[in-house]
Design a protein around this motif. Structure first.
Motif, PDB file in Angstrom:
ATOM      1  N   UNK A 138       5.232   8.205  -6.030  1.00 48.03           N
ATOM      2  CA  UNK A 138       3.816   7.828  -6.092  1.00 48.03           C
ATOM      3  C   UNK A 138       3.397   7.356  -7.464  1.00 48.03           C
ATOM      4  N   UNK A 139       3.907   8.005  -8.492  1.00 49.38           N
ATOM      5  CA  UNK A 139       3.601   7.579  -9.865  1.00 49.38           C
ATOM      6  C   UNK A 139       4.126   6.175 -10.122  1.00 49.38           C
ATOM      7  N   UNK A 140       5.339   5.898  -9.658  1.00 48.36           N
ATOM      8  CA  UNK A 140       5.913   4.557  -9.827  1.00 48.36           C
ATOM      9  C   UNK A 140       5.130   3.553  -8.977  1.00 48.36           C
ATOM     10  N   UNK A 141       4.843   3.935  -7.734  1.00 48.38           N
ATOM     11  CA  UNK A 141       4.094   3.042  -6.843  1.00 48.38           C
ATOM     12  C   UNK A 141       2.735   2.690  -7.412  1.00 48.38           C
ATOM     13  N   UNK A 142       2.107   3.623  -8.122  1.00 48.13           N
ATOM     14  CA  UNK A 142       0.780   3.343  -8.677  1.00 48.13           C
ATOM     15  C   UNK A 142       0.830   2.231  -9.718  1.00 48.13           C
ATOM     16  N   UNK A 143       1.980   1.951 -10.234  1.00 48.10           N
ATOM     17  CA  UNK A 143       2.144   0.856 -11.196  1.00 48.10           C
ATOM     18  C   UNK A 143       2.613  -0.437 -10.546  1.00 48.10           C
ATOM     19  N   UNK A 144       3.095  -0.342  -9.298  1.00 48.54           N
ATOM     20  CA  UNK A 144       3.680  -1.501  -8.627  1.00 48.54           C
ATOM     21  C   UNK A 144       2.838  -1.983  -7.448  1.00 48.54           C
ATOM     22  N   UNK A 145       2.393  -1.055  -6.614  1.00 46.58           N
ATOM     23  CA  UNK A 145       1.710  -1.414  -5.371  1.00 46.58           C
ATOM     24  C   UNK A 145       0.321  -1.998  -5.635  1.00 46.58           C
ATOM     25  N   UNK A 146      -0.145  -2.803  -4.690  1.00 49.00           N
ATOM     26  CA  UNK A 146      -1.496  -3.348  -4.795  1.00 49.00           C
ATOM     27  C   UNK A 146      -2.540  -2.250  -4.669  1.00 49.00           C
ATOM     28  N   UNK A 147      -2.285  -1.276  -3.816  1.00 51.58           N
ATOM     29  CA  UNK A 147      -3.182  -0.138  -3.647  1.00 51.58           C
ATOM     30  C   UNK A 147      -2.347   1.130  -3.538  1.00 51.58           C
ATOM     31  N   UNK A 148      -2.789   2.158  -4.229  1.00 49.82           N
ATOM     32  CA  UNK A 148      -2.154   3.467  -4.149  1.00 49.82           C
ATOM     33  C   UNK A 148      -3.239   4.488  -3.850  1.00 49.82           C
ATOM     34  N   UNK A 149      -2.956   5.364  -2.892  1.00 53.71           N
ATOM     35  CA  UNK A 149      -3.915   6.375  -2.493  1.00 53.71           C
ATOM     36  C   UNK A 149      -3.304   7.769  -2.609  1.00 53.71           C
ATOM     37  N   UNK A 150      -4.120   8.705  -3.027  1.00 54.82           N
ATOM     38  CA  UNK A 150      -3.791  10.118  -2.987  1.00 54.82           C
ATOM     39  C   UNK A 150      -4.630  10.746  -1.889  1.00 54.82           C
ATOM     40  N   UNK A 151      -4.171  11.882  -1.399  1.00 52.25           N
ATOM     41  CA  UNK A 151      -4.940  12.583  -0.384  1.00 52.25           C
ATOM     42  C   UNK A 151      -5.688  13.776  -0.971  1.00 52.25           C
ATOM     43  N   UNK A 152      -5.756  13.832  -2.299  1.00 52.40           N
ATOM     44  CA  UNK A 152      -6.467  14.902  -2.999  1.00 52.40           C
ATOM     45  C   UNK A 152      -7.411  14.302  -4.033  1.00 52.40           C
ATOM     46  N   UNK A 153      -8.709  14.593  -3.956  1.00 52.16           N
ATOM     47  CA  UNK A 153      -9.667  13.982  -4.887  1.00 52.16           C
ATOM     48  C   UNK A 153      -9.377  14.292  -6.354  1.00 52.16           C
TER      49      UNK A 153
ATOM     50  N   UNK B 248       0.852  -1.186   0.000  1.00 53.80           N
ATOM     51  CA  UNK B 248       0.000   0.000   0.000  1.00 53.80           C
ATOM     52  C   UNK B 248       0.891   1.239   0.000  1.00 53.80           C
ATOM     53  N   UNK B 249       0.622   2.134  -0.920  1.00 53.65           N
ATOM     54  CA  UNK B 249       1.318   3.418  -0.982  1.00 53.65           C
ATOM     55  C   UNK B 249       0.305   4.525  -0.729  1.00 53.65           C
ATOM     56  N   UNK B 250       0.621   5.439   0.182  1.00 52.49           N
ATOM     57  CA  UNK B 250      -0.205   6.609   0.434  1.00 52.49           C
ATOM     58  C   UNK B 250       0.652   7.826   0.089  1.00 52.49           C
ATOM     59  N   UNK B 251       0.318   8.491  -1.007  1.00 46.76           N
ATOM     60  CA  UNK B 251       1.109   9.642  -1.436  1.00 46.76           C
ATOM     61  C   UNK B 251       0.925  10.794  -0.455  1.00 46.76           C
ATOM     62  N   UNK B 252       1.957  11.566  -0.274  1.00 46.15           N
ATOM     63  CA  UNK B 252       1.956  12.650   0.699  1.00 46.15           C
ATOM     64  C   UNK B 252       0.903  13.708   0.381  1.00 46.15           C
ATOM     65  N   UNK B 253       0.352  14.276   1.431  1.00 41.40           N
ATOM     66  CA  UNK B 253      -0.624  15.350   1.273  1.00 41.40           C
ATOM     67  C   UNK B 253       0.027  16.591   0.644  1.00 41.40           C
ATOM     68  N   UNK B 254       1.343  16.675   0.704  1.00 40.14           N
ATOM     69  CA  UNK B 254       2.051  17.818   0.124  1.00 40.14           C
ATOM     70  C   UNK B 254       1.969  17.840  -1.402  1.00 40.14           C
ATOM     71  N   UNK B 255       1.655  16.717  -2.006  1.00 37.50           N
ATOM     72  CA  UNK B 255       1.575  16.626  -3.462  1.00 37.50           C
ATOM     73  C   UNK B 255       0.175  17.011  -3.923  1.00 37.50           C
ATOM     74  N   UNK B 256      -0.026  18.307  -4.068  1.00 36.31           N
ATOM     75  CA  UNK B 256      -1.344  18.866  -4.339  1.00 36.31           C
ATOM     76  C   UNK B 256      -1.697  18.824  -5.823  1.00 36.31           C
ATOM     77  N   UNK B 257      -0.742  19.087  -6.687  1.00 37.46           N
ATOM     78  CA  UNK B 257      -1.021  19.217  -8.121  1.00 37.46           C
ATOM     79  C   UNK B 257      -0.805  17.929  -8.901  1.00 37.46           C
ATOM     80  N   UNK B 258       0.071  17.068  -8.430  1.00 37.58           N
ATOM     81  CA  UNK B 258       0.309  15.785  -9.085  1.00 37.58           C
ATOM     82  C   UNK B 258       0.944  14.833  -8.082  1.00 37.58           C
ATOM     83  N   UNK B 259       0.862  13.543  -8.380  1.00 41.51           N
ATOM     84  CA  UNK B 259       1.507  12.554  -7.527  1.00 41.51           C
ATOM     85  C   UNK B 259       3.008  12.789  -7.544  1.00 41.51           C
ATOM     86  N   UNK B 260       3.661  12.415  -6.456  1.00 47.37           N
ATOM     87  CA  UNK B 260       5.115  12.451  -6.418  1.00 47.37           C
ATOM     88  C   UNK B 260       5.657  11.468  -7.445  1.00 47.37           C
ATOM     89  N   UNK B 261       6.923  11.595  -7.801  1.00 46.68           N
ATOM     90  CA  UNK B 261       7.533  10.632  -8.724  1.00 46.68           C
ATOM     91  C   UNK B 261       7.448   9.227  -8.143  1.00 46.68           C
TER      92      UNK B 261
END
Length: 147
Positions: free
Chosen positions: A117-132, A102-115
């Motif tokens: 986070x972008x990689x994790x979204x392709x690898x992790x079973x679940x990836x979450x952002x804190x911005x809708x 599980x990857x939870x991208x930092x709340x500091x990444x307001x405009x786009x996922x962190x680098x």
């Protein structure tokens, strides 16, 4: 369940600690980039992992070795990380060793996922952002951990 919770120091560590109530009743093992953050934990297992970033590639082989060795020795059922690169490497190692990740991208990444986070979204079973606004088919939103 055995959970490995990984985050770099600072805001990533703070966000990770805010998620802990969700894992009550499980064995939680922590890993971070500074021994001093272990003082924020009571009666928990803690491991120091190398602090690396994408700008210091000479540290990458040592970090990979130590993080993969840690995951191999613990054999967690789940690995969760709020970042940064050491957490991403833990997620990758976890996938290789069969852990759910599980990857939870930092709340500091307001405009786009962190680098990471972008990689994790392709690898992790679940990836979450804190911005809708940052949700997509690989990255989910279910609130933020600092509210």
């Amino acid at each position: 369940m055995k959970i490995l919770a990984v985050a770099s120091v600072g805001g990533h560590w703070t966000e990770l600690l805010r998620l802990l109530p969700a894992f009550e009743g499980n064995e939680i093992i922590f890993a971070s980039t500074k021994q001093s953050v272990a003082e924020t934990l009571e009666f928990s297992k803690f491991h120091v992992i190398p602090d690396i970033n994408r700008n210091d590639k000479r540290k990458l082989p040592n970090a990979l070795y130590k993080i993969f060795a840690l995951v191999s020795s613990i054999r967690p059922d789940i690995i969760i990380s709020t970042g940064a690169l050491p957490g991403l490497l833990s997620i990758i190692a976890g996938k290789i060793y069969g852990a759910k990740t599980i990857w939870v991208d930092s709340i500091a990444n307001v405009k786009e996922l962190s680098l990471s986070g972008k990689i994790a979204s392709r690898v992790a079973d679940r990836t979450y952002t804190q911005w809708p606004d940052l949700t997509n088919k690989r990255c989910l939103f279910h609130g933020n951990v600092l509210s």
